[in-house]
Design an enzyme around this catalytic site. Structure first.
Site, PDB file in Angstrom:
ATOM      1  N   ARG A 136       0.804  -1.228   0.000  1.00 55.52           N
ATOM      2  CA  ARG A 136       0.000   0.000   0.000  1.00 55.52           C
ATOM      3  C   ARG A 136       0.838   1.280   0.000  1.00 55.52           C
ATOM      4  NH1 ARG A 136      -2.718  -3.201   3.692  1.00 55.52           N
ATOM      5  NH2 ARG A 136      -4.465  -4.252   2.718  1.00 55.52           N
ATOM      6  N   LYS A 141       3.103  11.350 -11.079  1.00 58.84           N
ATOM      7  CA  LYS A 141       2.373  10.470 -12.009  1.00 58.84           C
ATOM      8  C   LYS A 141       3.227   9.226 -12.236  1.00 58.84           C
ATOM      9  CE  LYS A 141      -0.390  13.731 -14.707  1.00 58.84           C
ATOM     10  NZ  LYS A 141      -0.637  14.320 -16.046  1.00 58.84           N
ATOM     11  N   GLU A 178      10.931  19.291 -24.446  1.00 58.33           N
ATOM     12  CA  GLU A 178      10.108  19.570 -23.263  1.00 58.33           C
ATOM     13  C   GLU A 178      10.557  20.876 -22.592  1.00 58.33           C
ATOM     14  OE1 GLU A 178       7.428  17.891 -22.529  1.00 58.33           O
ATOM     15  OE2 GLU A 178       7.701  15.923 -23.439  1.00 58.33           O
ATOM     16  N   LYS A 184       7.674  23.301 -13.076  1.00 56.90           N
ATOM     17  CA  LYS A 184       6.833  22.101 -12.906  1.00 56.90           C
ATOM     18  C   LYS A 184       6.313  22.034 -11.469  1.00 56.90           C
ATOM     19  CE  LYS A 184       5.375  17.706 -13.822  1.00 56.90           C
ATOM     20  NZ  LYS A 184       5.458  16.520 -14.626  1.00 56.90           N
ATOM     21  N   GLU A 231      -6.676  17.949 -12.327  1.00 58.62           N
ATOM     22  CA  GLU A 231      -8.141  18.022 -12.375  1.00 58.62           C
ATOM     23  C   GLU A 231      -8.664  19.393 -12.798  1.00 58.62           C
ATOM     24  OE1 GLU A 231      -9.108  14.759  -8.845  1.00 58.62           O
ATOM     25  OE2 GLU A 231      -8.638  16.809  -8.310  1.00 58.62           O
ATOM     26  N   ARG A 264      -2.683  21.883 -14.739  1.00 59.70           N
ATOM     27  CA  ARG A 264      -1.594  20.954 -15.092  1.00 59.70           C
ATOM     28  C   ARG A 264      -1.665  20.561 -16.567  1.00 59.70           C
ATOM     29  NH1 ARG A 264       0.795  16.111 -11.211  1.00 59.70           N
ATOM     30  NH2 ARG A 264       2.272  15.294 -12.726  1.00 59.70           N
ATOM     31  N   ASN A 267       0.571  19.748 -21.445  1.00 62.51           N
ATOM     32  CA  ASN A 267       0.311  18.890 -22.601  1.00 62.51           C
ATOM     33  C   ASN A 267       0.360  19.666 -23.922  1.00 62.51           C
ATOM     34  OD1 ASN A 267      -0.005  16.515 -21.142  1.00 62.51           O
ATOM     35  ND2 ASN A 267      -2.134  17.014 -20.659  1.00 62.51           N
ATOM     36  N   HIS A 296       0.994  17.963 -27.243  1.00 64.95           N
ATOM     37  CA  HIS A 296       0.956  16.514 -27.011  1.00 64.95           C
ATOM     38  C   HIS A 296      -0.192  15.802 -27.727  1.00 64.95           C
ATOM     39  CE1 HIS A 296       4.128  17.390 -24.230  1.00 64.95           C
ATOM     40  NE2 HIS A 296       4.203  16.153 -23.796  1.00 64.95           N
ATOM     41  N   HIS A 316       1.127  12.589 -29.762  1.00 62.46           N
ATOM     42  CA  HIS A 316       0.782  11.187 -29.559  1.00 62.46           C
ATOM     43  C   HIS A 316       0.347  10.541 -30.873  1.00 62.46           C
ATOM     44  CE1 HIS A 316       0.256  12.107 -25.025  1.00 62.46           C
ATOM     45  NE2 HIS A 316       1.487  11.789 -25.327  1.00 62.46           N
ATOM     46  N   HIS A 371       9.665  10.619 -28.096  1.00 64.41           N
ATOM     47  CA  HIS A 371       8.557  11.449 -27.611  1.00 64.41           C
ATOM     48  C   HIS A 371       8.823  12.949 -27.840  1.00 64.41           C
ATOM     49  CE1 HIS A 371       5.217  12.703 -25.164  1.00 64.41           C
ATOM     50  NE2 HIS A 371       6.019  13.378 -24.360  1.00 64.41           N
TER      51      HIS A 371
HETATM   52  P1  NAD Z   1      13.863   6.377 -21.198  1.00 68.58           P
HETATM   53  O1  NAD Z   1      13.647   6.215 -19.766  1.00 68.58           O
HETATM   54  O2  NAD Z   1      13.502   5.243 -22.095  1.00 68.58           O
HETATM   55  O3  NAD Z   1      15.384   6.767 -21.436  1.00 68.58           O
HETATM   56  C1  NAD Z   1      15.836   6.968 -22.754  1.00 68.58           C
HETATM   57  C2  NAD Z   1      17.053   6.085 -23.068  1.00 68.58           C
HETATM   58  O4  NAD Z   1      18.197   6.655 -22.448  1.00 68.58           O
HETATM   59  C3  NAD Z   1      16.946   4.666 -22.534  1.00 68.58           C
HETATM   60  O5  NAD Z   1      17.563   3.805 -23.470  1.00 68.58           O
HETATM   61  C4  NAD Z   1      17.785   4.711 -21.257  1.00 68.58           C
HETATM   62  O6  NAD Z   1      18.315   3.458 -20.934  1.00 68.58           O
HETATM   63  C5  NAD Z   1      18.854   5.686 -21.638  1.00 68.58           C
HETATM   64  N1  NAD Z   1      19.459   6.444 -20.532  1.00 68.58           N
HETATM   65  C6  NAD Z   1      18.829   7.060 -19.522  1.00 68.58           C
HETATM   66  N2  NAD Z   1      19.683   7.821 -18.830  1.00 68.58           N
HETATM   67  C7  NAD Z   1      20.901   7.651 -19.404  1.00 68.58           C
HETATM   68  C8  NAD Z   1      22.180   8.172 -19.152  1.00 68.58           C
HETATM   69  N3  NAD Z   1      22.391   9.108 -18.212  1.00 68.58           N
HETATM   70  N4  NAD Z   1      23.206   7.740 -19.906  1.00 68.58           N
HETATM   71  C9  NAD Z   1      22.990   6.821 -20.918  1.00 68.58           C
HETATM   72  N5  NAD Z   1      21.789   6.343 -21.246  1.00 68.58           N
HETATM   73  C10 NAD Z   1      20.760   6.755 -20.492  1.00 68.58           C
HETATM   74  O7  NAD Z   1      13.102   7.646 -21.794  1.00 68.58           O
HETATM   75  P2  NAD Z   1      12.701   9.074 -21.199  1.00 68.58           P
HETATM   76  O8  NAD Z   1      12.589   9.933 -22.375  1.00 68.58           O
HETATM   77  O9  NAD Z   1      13.568   9.487 -20.069  1.00 68.58           O
HETATM   78  O10 NAD Z   1      11.255   8.795 -20.582  1.00 68.58           O
HETATM   79  C11 NAD Z   1      10.170   8.404 -21.383  1.00 68.58           C
HETATM   80  C12 NAD Z   1       9.112   7.834 -20.494  1.00 68.58           C
HETATM   81  O11 NAD Z   1       8.713   8.817 -19.545  1.00 68.58           O
HETATM   82  C13 NAD Z   1       7.849   7.379 -21.213  1.00 68.58           C
HETATM   83  O12 NAD Z   1       7.484   6.114 -20.756  1.00 68.58           O
HETATM   84  C14 NAD Z   1       6.822   8.420 -20.799  1.00 68.58           C
HETATM   85  O13 NAD Z   1       5.517   7.870 -20.756  1.00 68.58           O
HETATM   86  C15 NAD Z   1       7.302   8.792 -19.436  1.00 68.58           C
HETATM   87  N6  NAD Z   1       6.883  10.126 -18.967  1.00 68.58           N
HETATM   88  C16 NAD Z   1       6.319  10.216 -17.750  1.00 68.58           C
HETATM   89  C17 NAD Z   1       5.925  11.452 -17.267  1.00 68.58           C
HETATM   90  C18 NAD Z   1       5.336  11.552 -15.883  1.00 68.58           C
HETATM   91  O14 NAD Z   1       4.903  12.628 -15.501  1.00 68.58           O
HETATM   92  N7  NAD Z   1       5.335  10.485 -15.128  1.00 68.58           N
HETATM   93  C19 NAD Z   1       6.132  12.606 -18.017  1.00 68.58           C
HETATM   94  C20 NAD Z   1       6.731  12.482 -19.271  1.00 68.58           C
HETATM   95  C21 NAD Z   1       7.109  11.227 -19.747  1.00 68.58           C
HETATM   96  N1  GLY Z   2       4.033  15.412 -17.935  1.00 69.23           N
HETATM   97  C1  GLY Z   2       2.747  15.941 -17.667  1.00 69.23           C
HETATM   98  C2  GLY Z   2       2.387  15.991 -16.226  1.00 69.23           C
HETATM   99  O1  GLY Z   2       3.187  15.680 -15.387  1.00 69.23           O
HETATM  100  O2  GLY Z   2       1.275  16.310 -15.906  1.00 69.23           O
END
Ligand code: NAD
Ligand code: GLY
Length: 365
Positions: free
Chosen positions: A122, A144, A186, A228, A239, A243, A247, A250, A254, A267
């Site tokens: 939990r 998130k 971003e 942020k 909501e 926030r 997007n 976006h 997508h 992305h």
């Molecule tokens: P990722 O986590 O896949 O990282 C990109 C690549 O870089 C991967 O191959 C990883 O292994 C590599 N990597 C990471 N750090 C490294 C470093 N310092 N040195 C060498 N390689 C490195 O991609 P991302 O762009 O960081 O994240 C994308 C994800 O984030 C998606 O799943 C998306 O849905 C999610 N996301 C979440 C939120 C949220 O608010 N939770 C917001 C935006 C995106």
């Molecule tokens: N990346 C969008 C959010 O955190 O709401």
């Protein structure tokens, strides 16, 4: 001057974001000051193993019994199957309700580790140590966390705020160039949505930023974290609409990611072209002059990001946009600029206008 330690003010869920350069070893003390557990599970991927090892020894020195779970990289890791393997790792540790989960990696690892932390027993405390630019400026802040359903990205998730975010910008030195540039999309987004001064800084310092010059990188990371944090404080659970401004671009993005085939466009690359579409749409509505779009295009080009799209069928793109989880009752919702640094939500844009913009941006080069 932007402070190097920022706080996200969310009552009892408040936490610090510490931004530094070359201090990954400080993470153990940062964790120890925030939790009184005796064990920790680090979740990382193979590409950041060297960074995860430093975090491991730092946590050990600060008195944690540490497990290290290393996963392959890639979006496919955000699954319930992988989460189950990580629950097994927690059982084997063995974890208790104070065990700290530490995410070392990009957004994939952060979302996955966060989901595991949120759902095991939990809810376990979660510490984010992001290593991609995207994770530093966006995904590690705001709580998130999610895994993907085979048919819908991020569909199985909850809000679970971390107990702290430890950002060592020097970990970006190993990040592949394309991933770094994708994260810059971003950063540009924050400028357009919330901060014209940041936008001007990006225009002025684009070559320092591309060279990953530490002062410039530190500046943009701190400013984006601050922006942020303020957005999350206003609308923690996404909501009220505040926030949703994050997007920007976006809805289009997508659809581009889906049309390209997941993974073919990163992305941030899709967000770059998506912002161009949203800005052109705002122009058509008479909300902004062409110069607002032109400045974004120049900056995105300087960062080597796409500002046009491939010859994908427009009907397919519009179908994907209608199905996006940000649309309500099949009505598309757009975040559009009103000027640089200010955007608003629109849900009354005729589809013909989106079609016209997509056609123009498809033809642009
Ligand atoms: P990722 O986590 O896949 O990282 C990109 C690549 O870089 C991967 O191959 C990883 O292994 C590599 N990597 C990471 N750090 C490294 C470093 N310092 N040195 C060498 N390689 C490195 O991609 P991302 O762009 O960081 O994240 C994308 C994800 O984030 C998606 O799943 C998306 O849905 C999610 N996301 C979440 C939120 C949220 O608010 N939770 C917001 C935006 C995106
Ligand atoms: N990346 C969008 C959010 O955190 O709401």
């Amino acid at each position: 001057m932007i402070p190097s330690s920022l706080r996200v003010q969310l009552g009892e869920r408040s936490y610090d974001i510490a931004v530094n350069s070359k201090d990954l070893v400080g993470v153990g003390r940062f964790a120890r000051e925030r939790v009184n557990g005796t064990s920790a599970l680090i979740i990382a991927d193979t590409n950041v193993l060297a960074h995860a090892k430093i975090v491991e020894s730092s946590l050990s020195q600060d008195g944690f019994r540490v497990g290290l779970a290393v996963r392959p990289s890639g979006e496919a890791q955000k699954s319930l199957d992988v989460a189950k393997d990580l629950y097994d790792r927690l059982l084997d540790l063995p974890a208790d309700r104070r065990t700290l989960v530490v995410a070392v990696g990009g957004g994939v690892i952060g979302d996955l580790a966060g989901f595991v932390a949120a759902t095991y027993a939990r809810g376990l405390p979660l510490l984010m140590a992001p290593t991609t630019l995207l994770a530093m400026v966006d995904s590690s802040i705001g709580g998130k966390v999610a895994v993907n359903h085979p048919r819908a990205k991020n569909m199985i998730g909850v809000f679970h705020q971390p107990i702290g975010v430890w950002i060592d910008t020097s970990t970006l030195a190993t990040l592949p160039e394309r991933e770094y540039r994708s994260g810059l999309a971003e950063v540009v987004k924050y400028g357009v949505v919330l901060d014209p001064v940041l936008f001007e800084y990006l225009e002025k310092h684009s070559s320092d930023i591309l060279r990953r010059e530490p002062a410039a990188v530190g500046h943009i990371v701190r400013r984006c974290c601050e922006l942020k944090a303020r957005v999350v404080e206003q609308d923690e659970r996404d909501e009220s609409g505040s926030r949703a401004v994050l997007n920007y671009g976006h809805t289009f993005a997508h659809a581009f990611e889906a049309a390209a085939g997941y993974g073919a466009w990163l992305h941030g690359e899709a967000v770059a072209a998506g912002m161009v579409c949203a800005s052109r749409l705002a122009e058509r509505r008479g909300l902004v002059p062409a110069e607002v779009s032109e400045r974004q295009i120049r900056l995105l080009r300087a960062f080597g990001l796409p500002v046009s799209i491939e010859p994908w069928p427009i009907d397919q793109l519009l179908d994907a946009m209608r199905a996006d989880k940000k649309s309500l009752g099949g009505k598309m919702r757009y975040i559009l600029p009103r000027r640089l640094g200010a955007v608003a939500l629109f849900d009354d844009i005729p589809e013909a206008e989106a079609r016209a913009v997509l056609t123009d941006v498809r033809g642009a080069s």
